[in-house]
Scaffold this motif. Structure first.
Motif, PDB file in Angstrom:
ATOM      1  N   ARG A  72      47.400  31.642  36.863  1.00  0.00           N
ATOM      2  CA  ARG A  72      47.992  32.425  36.427  1.00  0.00           C
ATOM      3  C   ARG A  72      48.250  33.277  34.607  1.00  0.00           C
ATOM      4  NH1 ARG A  72      51.434  26.710  34.472  1.00  0.00           N
ATOM      5  NH2 ARG A  72      49.355  26.660  33.472  1.00  0.00           N
ATOM      6  N   SER A  73      47.428  34.075  35.731  1.00  0.00           N
ATOM      7  CA  SER A  73      46.630  35.184  34.618  1.00  0.00           C
ATOM      8  C   SER A  73      48.022  36.224  34.435  1.00  0.00           C
ATOM      9  CB  SER A  73      45.959  35.935  35.063  1.00  0.00           C
ATOM     10  OG  SER A  73      46.576  37.182  35.892  1.00  0.00           O
ATOM     11  N   GLY A  74      49.037  36.798  34.990  1.00  0.00           N
ATOM     12  CA  GLY A  74      50.246  37.262  35.073  1.00  0.00           C
ATOM     13  C   GLY A  74      50.121  38.773  35.924  1.00  0.00           C
ATOM     14  N   TYR A  75      48.506  39.173  35.881  1.00  0.00           N
ATOM     15  CA  TYR A  75      48.697  40.491  36.263  1.00  0.00           C
ATOM     16  C   TYR A  75      48.461  40.207  37.614  1.00  0.00           C
ATOM     17  CZ  TYR A  75      47.121  41.188  31.362  1.00  0.00           C
ATOM     18  OH  TYR A  75      46.726  41.897  30.529  1.00  0.00           O
ATOM     19  N   CYS A  76      49.037  40.052  38.189  1.00  0.00           N
ATOM     20  CA  CYS A  76      49.718  39.947  40.115  1.00  0.00           C
ATOM     21  C   CYS A  76      49.495  41.306  40.311  1.00  0.00           C
ATOM     22  CB  CYS A  76      50.329  38.680  40.778  1.00  0.00           C
ATOM     23  SG  CYS A  76      49.699  37.245  39.900  1.00  0.00           S
ATOM     24  N   GLY A  77      50.438  42.142  39.613  1.00  0.00           N
ATOM     25  CA  GLY A  77      50.867  43.808  40.327  1.00  0.00           C
ATOM     26  C   GLY A  77      49.519  44.457  40.032  1.00  0.00           C
ATOM     27  N   ILE A  78      48.401  43.620  39.610  1.00  0.00           N
ATOM     28  CA  ILE A  78      47.427  44.772  39.879  1.00  0.00           C
ATOM     29  C   ILE A  78      46.803  44.730  39.709  1.00  0.00           C
ATOM     30  CG2 ILE A  78      48.205  47.197  37.669  1.00  0.00           C
ATOM     31  CD1 ILE A  78      46.920  44.660  35.818  1.00  0.00           C
ATOM     32  N   GLY A  79      46.403  44.043  40.993  1.00  0.00           N
ATOM     33  CA  GLY A  79      45.016  43.588  41.341  1.00  0.00           C
ATOM     34  C   GLY A  79      44.497  41.551  40.939  1.00  0.00           C
ATOM     35  N   CYS A  80      44.063  41.149  41.756  1.00  0.00           N
ATOM     36  CA  CYS A  80      43.977  39.705  41.146  1.00  0.00           C
ATOM     37  C   CYS A  80      41.943  39.431  40.581  1.00  0.00           C
ATOM     38  CB  CYS A  80      44.452  38.787  42.230  1.00  0.00           C
ATOM     39  SG  CYS A  80      44.237  36.578  41.858  1.00  0.00           S
ATOM     40  N   ARG A  81      41.768  39.491  39.568  1.00  0.00           N
ATOM     41  CA  ARG A  81      40.434  39.042  39.253  1.00  0.00           C
ATOM     42  C   ARG A  81      39.697  37.872  39.543  1.00  0.00           C
ATOM     43  NH1 ARG A  81      37.034  41.966  35.428  1.00  0.00           N
ATOM     44  NH2 ARG A  81      35.341  40.811  35.300  1.00  0.00           N
ATOM     45  N   TYR A  82      40.294  36.862  39.749  1.00  0.00           N
ATOM     46  CA  TYR A  82      40.176  35.205  40.386  1.00  0.00           C
ATOM     47  C   TYR A  82      40.064  35.160  41.679  1.00  0.00           C
ATOM     48  CZ  TYR A  82      41.691  36.132  35.992  1.00  0.00           C
ATOM     49  OH  TYR A  82      41.765  36.881  33.730  1.00  0.00           O
ATOM     50  N   ASP A  83      40.341  36.135  42.397  1.00  0.00           N
ATOM     51  CA  ASP A  83      40.553  36.094  44.508  1.00  0.00           C
ATOM     52  C   ASP A  83      41.182  34.751  44.787  1.00  0.00           C
ATOM     53  OD1 ASP A  83      38.816  37.946  44.437  1.00  0.00           O
ATOM     54  OD2 ASP A  83      37.182  37.131  44.964  1.00  0.00           O
ATOM     55  N   ALA A  84      42.498  34.952  44.024  1.00  0.00           N
ATOM     56  CA  ALA A  84      43.000  33.599  44.111  1.00  0.00           C
ATOM     57  C   ALA A  84      44.392  34.109  44.628  1.00  0.00           C
ATOM     58  CB  ALA A  84      43.521  33.221  42.972  1.00  0.00           C
ATOM     59  N   LYS A  85      45.428  35.341  44.771  1.00  0.00           N
ATOM     60  CA  LYS A  85      46.317  35.836  45.325  1.00  0.00           C
ATOM     61  C   LYS A  85      45.555  36.611  47.316  1.00  0.00           C
ATOM     62  CE  LYS A  85      48.442  39.068  44.315  1.00  0.00           C
ATOM     63  NZ  LYS A  85      48.945  40.602  43.542  1.00  0.00           N
ATOM     64  N   GLN A  86      45.786  35.415  47.563  1.00  0.00           N
ATOM     65  CA  GLN A  86      45.290  35.744  49.088  1.00  0.00           C
ATOM     66  C   GLN A  86      45.828  37.317  50.018  1.00  0.00           C
ATOM     67  OE1 GLN A  86      42.843  33.246  50.544  1.00  0.00           O
ATOM     68  NE2 GLN A  86      43.034  33.300  48.285  1.00  0.00           N
TER      69      GLN A  86
END
Length: 705
Positions: A354-368
């Motif tokens: 839940r970083s809030g930065y989904c619109g500029i890439g996911c640093r945590y490799d969470a977004k599939q």
């Protein structure tokens, strides 16, 4: 804009920055520094956009224009602050569309340059990159649900990061492309290659198509105009990442700047930068496709198992009830108070923090995204991906003999340097099968440059034109933190006995994105932004194209090779946009907003229900209200009639056997829901039908699980 023009414009640019940012926090930044950043952004624009900006500066330097605007023969820099504000306000509401466009161009450039500064963002109360700190509010950080079973079945499992707060990946090794991904720097000289299939693009269409074709045993080469980025590159800095990951450096827009277009430009395409929601195509849309466009092979019974398969492959799960941010709770609570239908979103995430930065890439490799799902699957089956590689044109080099194999085609590719954008080497690829998945702007432009396809190529642009309302709440909302989009309200999607309505969602409210979206300029805008932590936003998306035979917009190639994007709301669509703004404001008021602002050029300030009537009369024409779109679709739509469709129901371009389209441009109508899942499903069906028709294997060699 040439350096000399920038230097000549320096006094007027500094004056412009001063007025647009009147009252805004400067932190450690100077007006001169903002002006320098604006100049840098202008220098990165296309030649035609730079010419447009140069003309704006010329108008601001004209004493004749000054006489017309403020009644005195003064340049903008020579006018008083009161006169300058009057000048800008006059442009913002001008009956002349070019002046409204000029105002919006300069306003957006200045606001993005200023609020993109991390120190300015901090002055607003923005906490900054999550990987450098501990979670600051309850709605960010790894999920801590009291119901482990619920969490495991949704989005919080299967990630080392998700299991605790100690490691939020503050340091990562530099990104190294995996085997099979070839950046332009690794190509020496003019490379040539012949394969079974060439896929152009790596988003929801291209990556899925490449994976499916490769799994059927075809030798596949994928071409991606953008670069390959990994977790280490996603440093949670808004402006530099937007410039790298978005088409046209996040400055793509219609020709008149009335609609900003948000599309990805990297390996992963728009799946890399979207807000993750996975929604199936509504049944009424599929029925419409069958009735109006002859797409009888895309009914609910066909599509449902494909959606199920994709949802498993990208870990699409419901957001847990305890994971919503306050901004998304506005949707759920407001809808409940009004008796409207609303629901929790299904998103493609695994181990979300839940970083809030989904619109500029996911640093945590969470977004599939396809970067982590379908591209690896394609590589595992032997595909090759060339990145920083732009497909210039497609050449059909064999006559169609009518034999089972499609005629050979040649794709001419220009490789370019990631940093400078300068061309480096050429790449020539040959294959009987070419699948164009460059998005609803890139795909029609490539086909037009190649002289392929009929008159329908580039027409019927659909955008789900989107506007927003900004609510001011007593409690902290902090819309920059948490899952950006975890709830939606589709109460009005079927509106007034029509399937052409609108729906409401939440966007992230990061400082630069929020500042550009927020209405107005100067002191009024600054006052709103100073309440940053108390601002909530709701986006209202309209299902456009209610006049089903009318083409509201088009993408085309200009004489000198530049891309033109035109779009205007039909009368029916404009009516729905007005209704969507009213509904969004009503929802926020019902959820407790003290006041709500619209994105009209002169924003409406709404504090009670009785004031909503003003929304119904307010203009929604070009540059009279803020509009944007992340759902750019429809410019090579499927159908049975070559006069009104660009491809057959199988996605094959009319007139060129073996040339297919496989992205959002295929959609024959606007969806009325976010398109990611639909594009993936269409790509699956189109690609597997291609493989069964042309491929060496009757069944795929493997699947993503």
């Amino acid at each position: 804009m040439p350096a000399s023009a920038t230097e000549r414009a320096a006094p007027v640019l500094i004056a412009l920055v001063t007025r647009v940012l009147d009252g805004a926090p400067l932190a450690n930044e100077s007006v001169v520094g903002v002006a320098a950043e604006v100049s840098r952004r202008v220098a990165s624009l296309s030649e035609s956009r730079r010419r447009d900006i140069a003309r704006v500066f010329a108008l601001l330097e004209s004493r004749v224009v000054g006489l017309a605007m403020i009644g005195r023969p003064l340049t903008f820099a020579g006018a008083s602050s009161v006169q300058q504000d009057r000048w800008l306000a006059s442009w913002s509401e001008s009956p002349a569309p070019p002046l409204r466009s000029a105002f919006q161009a300069m306003r957006r450039l200045v606001l993005a340059a200023h609020y993109g500064n991390p120190d300015v963002a901090a002055a607003l109360g923005h906490a900054g990159p999550l990987h450098r700190r501990t979670p600051a509010v309850a709605w960010e950080g790894p999920l801590t649900s009291a119901h482990p079973d619920e969490r495991t079945k949704s989005i919080g499992a299967d990630s080392p990061v998700a299991r605790g707060t100690a490691d939020l990946r503050p340091a990562l090794s530099p990104t190294v492309p995996p085997p099979g991904v070839i950046p332009s720097s690794a190509v020496d000289g003019h490379a040539q290659r012949r394969v079974d299939a060439i896929v152009i693009g790596t988003g929801a269409g291209g990556a899925v198509a490449a994976a499916r074709l490769a799994a059927f045993g075809l030798e596949v080469v994928v071409v991606e105009e953008g670069g390959y980025f990994g977790a280490a590159d996603f440093v949670e800095q808004e402006v530099p990442l937007a410039e790298q990951l978005y088409a046209d450096g996040a400055m793509r827009a219609t020709d008149d700047l009335a609609v900003q277009l948000l599309q990805g430009r990297a390996v992963g395409g728009s799946t890399l930068i979207n807000w993750m929601i996975m929604l199936r195509t509504p049944e009424f849309v599929l029925n419409e496709w069958q009735r109006l466009h002859g797409l009888h092979d895309f009914g609910v019974q066909t599509m449902a198992p494909v959606f199920e398969r994709i949802e498993q492959e990208v870990n699409a799960r419901a957001v847990p009830s305890d994971a919503h941010s306050p901004n998304n709770r506005v949707i759920l609570d407001g809808a409940r108070a009004l008796g409207w239908r609303a629901s929790t979103a299904v998103i493609n995430a695994k181990g979300c923090v839940r970083s809030g930065y989904c619109g500029i890439g996911c640093r945590y490799d969470a977004k599939q995204s396809t970067l982590l799902t379908y591209i690896p699957l394609a590589l595992a089956h032997g595909a090759t991906v060339y990145c920083d590689a732009r497909a210039d044109h497609i050449e059909v080099i064999e006559r169609d003999s009518g034999q089972p194999n499609a005629p050979l085609k040649r794709v001419h590719v220009q490789l370019h340097d990631r940093t400078s954008g300068a061309p480096t080497h050429r790449l020539t690829l040959e294959a009987p099968l070419v699948i164009v998945s460059a998005g609803a702007v890139g795909t029609p432009v490539l086909l037009q440059r190649s002289g392929l396809g009929g008159d329908a190529v580039g027409r019927y642009l659909r955008l789900h034109p989107t506007t927003a309302t900004v609510g001011v709440f007593a409690d902290e909302i902090v819309g920059s933190a948490g899952i950006p989009l975890s709830a939606m309200c589709d109460e009005h999607l079927q509106w007034r006995d029509s399937n052409y309505g609108f729906w409401l969602e939440c966007p992230p409210f990061l400082p630069a994105l929020g500042a550009v979206a927020a209405p107005g300029f100067g002191a009024g805008h600054a006052t709103l932004m100073r309440q940053f932590r108390h601002l909530g936003s709701v986006i209202a998306l309209t299902r456009d194209g209610a006049d089903v035979d009318h083409s509201s917009g088009a993408v085309s190639v200009r004489k000198h090779g530049e891309t033109s994007i035109t779009y205007s709301l039909s009368a029916a669509d404009a009516q729905r946009v007005r209704a969507s703004v009213e509904a969004a404001a009503r929802l926020q008021l019902a959820a407790g907003a003290r006041e709500v602002y619209t994105l009209h050029t002169t924003p409406l300030r709404i504090r009670r229900e009785s004031e909503l009537e003003a929304v119904r009369r307010a203009p929604v024409g070009a540059n009279r209200i803020g509009l944007f779109s992340a759902h750019v679709n429809g410019t090579c739509r499927m159908g049975t009639n070559p006069r009104t469709a660009a491809t057959s129901p199988d996605g094959e371009v009319f007139g060129t056997r073996g040339l297919f389209v496989c992205d959002g441009s295929l959609l024959p109508t606007a969806l009325g829901v976010n398109p990611q899942a639909t594009i993936m499903a269409l790509a699956t069906l189109v690609a597997e039908r291609i493989a069964l028709r042309y491929g060496p294997a009757a069944t795929p060699q493997g699947a993503l699980v």
